[in-house]
Design a protein around this motif. Structure first.
Motif, PDB file in Angstrom:
ATOM      1  N   SER A  73       0.070 -13.017  18.727  1.00  0.00           N
ATOM      2  CA  SER A  73       0.194 -13.539  17.365  1.00  0.00           C
ATOM      3  C   SER A  73       0.229 -15.060  17.370  1.00  0.00           C
ATOM      4  CB  SER A  73       1.425 -12.963  16.659  1.00  0.00           C
ATOM      5  OG  SER A  73       2.607 -13.368  17.300  1.00  0.00           O
ATOM      6  N   VAL A  74       0.804 -15.661  18.400  1.00  0.00           N
ATOM      7  CA  VAL A  74       0.800 -17.120  18.509  1.00  0.00           C
ATOM      8  C   VAL A  74      -0.630 -17.617  18.681  1.00  0.00           C
ATOM      9  CG1 VAL A  74       1.566 -19.079  19.903  1.00  0.00           C
ATOM     10  CG2 VAL A  74       3.143 -17.203  19.421  1.00  0.00           C
ATOM     11  N   VAL A  75      -1.389 -16.950  19.530  1.00  0.00           N
ATOM     12  CA  VAL A  75      -2.801 -17.308  19.725  1.00  0.00           C
ATOM     13  C   VAL A  75      -3.565 -17.137  18.417  1.00  0.00           C
ATOM     14  CG1 VAL A  75      -4.934 -16.656  20.928  1.00  0.00           C
ATOM     15  CG2 VAL A  75      -2.766 -16.753  22.179  1.00  0.00           C
ATOM     16  N   ASP A  76      -3.278 -16.070  17.702  1.00  0.00           N
ATOM     17  CA  ASP A  76      -3.935 -15.809  16.428  1.00  0.00           C
ATOM     18  C   ASP A  76      -3.651 -16.932  15.429  1.00  0.00           C
ATOM     19  OD1 ASP A  76      -5.577 -14.199  14.798  1.00  0.00           O
ATOM     20  OD2 ASP A  76      -3.814 -13.341  13.821  1.00  0.00           O
ATOM     21  N   HIS A  77      -2.402 -17.392  15.377  1.00  0.00           N
ATOM     22  CA  HIS A  77      -2.048 -18.483  14.461  1.00  0.00           C
ATOM     23  C   HIS A  77      -2.746 -19.780  14.838  1.00  0.00           C
ATOM     24  CE1 HIS A  77       0.674 -15.857  12.552  1.00  0.00           C
ATOM     25  NE2 HIS A  77       1.618 -15.908  13.458  1.00  0.00           N
ATOM     26  N   VAL A  78      -2.815 -20.057  16.119  1.00  0.00           N
ATOM     27  CA  VAL A  78      -3.498 -21.275  16.580  1.00  0.00           C
ATOM     28  C   VAL A  78      -4.988 -21.204  16.243  1.00  0.00           C
ATOM     29  CG1 VAL A  78      -4.162 -22.607  18.623  1.00  0.00           C
ATOM     30  CG2 VAL A  78      -1.804 -21.805  18.366  1.00  0.00           C
ATOM     31  N   LEU A  79      -5.599 -20.046  16.460  1.00  0.00           N
ATOM     32  CA  LEU A  79      -7.019 -19.888  16.120  1.00  0.00           C
ATOM     33  C   LEU A  79      -7.251 -20.008  14.614  1.00  0.00           C
ATOM     34  CD1 LEU A  79      -8.035 -17.015  18.555  1.00  0.00           C
ATOM     35  CD2 LEU A  79      -8.626 -19.441  18.725  1.00  0.00           C
ATOM     36  N   SER A  80      -6.331 -19.479  13.816  1.00  0.00           N
ATOM     37  CA  SER A  80      -6.445 -19.617  12.360  1.00  0.00           C
ATOM     38  C   SER A  80      -6.333 -21.079  11.950  1.00  0.00           C
ATOM     39  CB  SER A  80      -5.362 -18.800  11.660  1.00  0.00           C
ATOM     40  OG  SER A  80      -5.578 -17.430  11.840  1.00  0.00           O
ATOM     41  N   LEU A  81      -5.442 -21.816  12.590  1.00  0.00           N
ATOM     42  CA  LEU A  81      -5.307 -23.241  12.303  1.00  0.00           C
ATOM     43  C   LEU A  81      -6.572 -24.001  12.695  1.00  0.00           C
ATOM     44  CD1 LEU A  81      -3.578 -25.633  11.381  1.00  0.00           C
ATOM     45  CD2 LEU A  81      -2.675 -25.752  13.720  1.00  0.00           C
ATOM     46  N   LEU A  82      -7.135 -23.676  13.861  1.00  0.00           N
ATOM     47  CA  LEU A  82      -8.381 -24.321  14.289  1.00  0.00           C
ATOM     48  C   LEU A  82      -9.530 -23.992  13.337  1.00  0.00           C
ATOM     49  CD1 LEU A  82      -8.175 -23.847  18.168  1.00  0.00           C
ATOM     50  CD2 LEU A  82      -7.814 -25.951  16.846  1.00  0.00           C
ATOM     51  N   LEU A  83      -9.577 -22.752  12.856  1.00  0.00           N
ATOM     52  CA  LEU A  83     -10.606 -22.370  11.885  1.00  0.00           C
ATOM     53  C   LEU A  83     -10.449 -23.173  10.600  1.00  0.00           C
ATOM     54  CD1 LEU A  83     -12.950 -20.566  10.950  1.00  0.00           C
ATOM     55  CD2 LEU A  83     -11.231 -18.906  10.201  1.00  0.00           C
ATOM     56  N   PHE A  84      -9.208 -23.313  10.119  1.00  0.00           N
ATOM     57  CA  PHE A  84      -8.972 -24.101   8.912  1.00  0.00           C
ATOM     58  C   PHE A  84      -9.422 -25.547   9.109  1.00  0.00           C
ATOM     59  CE2 PHE A  84      -6.144 -27.121   6.738  1.00  0.00           C
ATOM     60  CZ  PHE A  84      -6.583 -26.914   5.442  1.00  0.00           C
ATOM     61  N   ILE A  85      -9.090 -26.133  10.248  1.00  0.00           N
ATOM     62  CA  ILE A  85      -9.482 -27.525  10.524  1.00  0.00           C
ATOM     63  C   ILE A  85     -11.005 -27.649  10.563  1.00  0.00           C
ATOM     64  CG2 ILE A  85      -9.435 -29.348  12.282  1.00  0.00           C
ATOM     65  CD1 ILE A  85      -6.544 -28.389  12.909  1.00  0.00           C
ATOM     66  N   ALA A  86     -11.675 -26.688  11.212  1.00  0.00           N
ATOM     67  CA  ALA A  86     -13.138 -26.715  11.274  1.00  0.00           C
ATOM     68  C   ALA A  86     -13.737 -26.587   9.874  1.00  0.00           C
ATOM     69  CB  ALA A  86     -13.648 -25.602  12.179  1.00  0.00           C
ATOM     70  N   MET A  87     -13.176 -25.710   9.051  1.00  0.00           N
ATOM     71  CA  MET A  87     -13.671 -25.541   7.687  1.00  0.00           C
ATOM     72  C   MET A  87     -13.441 -26.803   6.870  1.00  0.00           C
ATOM     73  SD  MET A  87     -12.521 -21.634   6.787  1.00  0.00           S
ATOM     74  CE  MET A  87     -13.303 -21.590   5.175  1.00  0.00           C
ATOM     75  N   LEU A  88     -12.291 -27.439   7.036  1.00  0.00           N
ATOM     76  CA  LEU A  88     -11.997 -28.666   6.297  1.00  0.00           C
ATOM     77  C   LEU A  88     -12.974 -29.779   6.671  1.00  0.00           C
ATOM     78  CD1 LEU A  88     -10.176 -30.229   4.357  1.00  0.00           C
ATOM     79  CD2 LEU A  88      -8.700 -30.753   6.315  1.00  0.00           C
ATOM     80  N   ILE A  89     -13.221 -29.934   7.966  1.00  0.00           N
ATOM     81  CA  ILE A  89     -14.173 -30.954   8.420  1.00  0.00           C
ATOM     82  C   ILE A  89     -15.569 -30.658   7.874  1.00  0.00           C
ATOM     83  CG2 ILE A  89     -15.340 -31.892  10.456  1.00  0.00           C
ATOM     84  CD1 ILE A  89     -12.618 -31.552  11.919  1.00  0.00           C
TER      85      ILE A  89
END
Length: 137
Positions: A73-89
């Motif tokens: 779940s920690v990995v999942d949260h980190v990947l979700s955060l990275l996805l959000f950052i990629a989408m924002l950029i």
């Protein structure tokens, strides 16, 4: 379950990018279908609206996944955060993503990140509280 370490919101993000970059001229506001309601009003669901609905379904699944406590779940949260950052950029830099549909998908990804961390923290708090009560016996 192998899907725990995979951010499900990657699916609507990928669909948007595939359509936006491979189908030049695609209009997200074109209707998928129209239905005349009992009130005689015309209800139309656009392609963009349909993709947002898909994103909301995946958001529900992401929040349900966040209730499980594990290393994954920690990995999942980190990947979700990275996805959000990629989408924002991508939203800020790529002209094809300057649409209301992509913005709503970006908001859904943000809610996923915040909800995931919040649910995990609340779940972890309960686990610590239960451990404290059990050790007091």
């Amino acid at each position: 379950m192998f899907m725990l370490g995979f951010p499900l919101l990657l699916v609507p993000f990928a669909i948007y990018n595939i359509v936006a970059f491979l189908l030049r001229g695609f209009v997200w506001t074109d209707p998928v279908f129209q239905v005349r309601m009992i009130s005689q009003a015309e209800f139309a669901l656009s392609w963009g609206d349909a993709l947002v609905v898909v994103g909301l379904v995946f958001l529900f699944l992401e929040i349900a996944k966040a209730t499980r406590m594990s290393r994954r779940s920690v990995v999942d949260h980190v990947l979700s955060l990275l996805l959000f950052i990629a989408m924002l950029i991508e939203f800020l830099v790529v002209p094809e993503t300057a649409t209301a549909t992509f913005f709503l998908l970006l908001v859904i990804a943000f809610v996923d990140v915040i909800a995931g961390f919040t649910v995990s923290l609340r779940t972890a708090q309960r686990d610590v509280s239960l451990e404290t009560v059990r050790s007091a016996d």
